[in-house]
Design a protein around this motif. Sequence first.
Motif, short mmCIF file in Angstrom:
data_model
loop_
_atom_site.label_atom_id
_atom_site.label_comp_id
_atom_site.label_asym_id
_atom_site.label_seq_id
_atom_site.Cartn_x
_atom_site.Cartn_y
_atom_site.Cartn_z
N TYR A 166 71.90 -25.41 -37.69
CA TYR A 166 72.31 -26.52 -36.84
C TYR A 166 71.10 -27.32 -36.34
CZ TYR A 166 73.74 -28.76 -32.47
OH TYR A 166 73.93 -29.65 -31.46
N ARG B 19 70.08 -31.23 -36.84
CA ARG B 19 70.17 -32.01 -35.60
C ARG B 19 68.85 -32.67 -35.23
NH1 ARG B 19 73.19 -33.59 -31.17
NH2 ARG B 19 72.12 -33.33 -29.19
N SER C 287 76.61 -29.76 -36.80
CA SER C 287 75.73 -30.93 -36.88
C SER C 287 76.53 -32.19 -37.16
CB SER C 287 74.68 -30.73 -37.97
OG SER C 287 73.89 -29.61 -37.70
#
Length: 195
Positions: free
Chosen positions: A63, A67, A179
């Motif tokens: 993630y 991100r 995400s």
Amino acid sequence: MIKLMSSKVACFLCKDEERKDNYELYEYAVYIILSSVFHIATIIVLGLCFNLLVESLVLYFSYIAIRKFAGGYHAKTPARCYLCSLLISIIILSAIKLFCCTNIYILTLLIVIEILCVILISRIAPLDSDNNPLNSKEKKYYRKVSRVISTALLCISIITIRLNYIKVGVSIMLGIFMSAGVLLARYVQNVINRY
């Protein structure tokens, strides 16, 4: 609490007269480091509680890798951010624990959704924030990096599933889903703010 600790550490680091001008920089740097450590510690504790330590770390780093370059929704306060992250992590780890199976149809559906998420990330990333506006050169660079990372994670998740490390592969998938979710939330927020 982290803000107070950051302030105290920054005061300690700026004892010298020549460093007092850098107080805010030190305070911000310490705050970022402590926040990151706190988030990782929380992920480790959750992973241990669910008996999914490896999976929780894989989820978190998948993630964060996307991100960092794709951007996405930001909560208004650090406390809200932490609570949202905690709640989402608990839900996802529960899903991994309860529903992770070897059913080929479910895994195929998850891979299709994952591919759609990677396409979404490739199309709308990066989205900057009020605190971190990006110039056109940065946007071009971040777009390339987010595409490469999300595509690489897609390939890694499929390979790990094929090698029968299903929980690890699904953890990567869910990191991509998260995400794409925060990216889509920020995109919708931007559209609403325009009107």
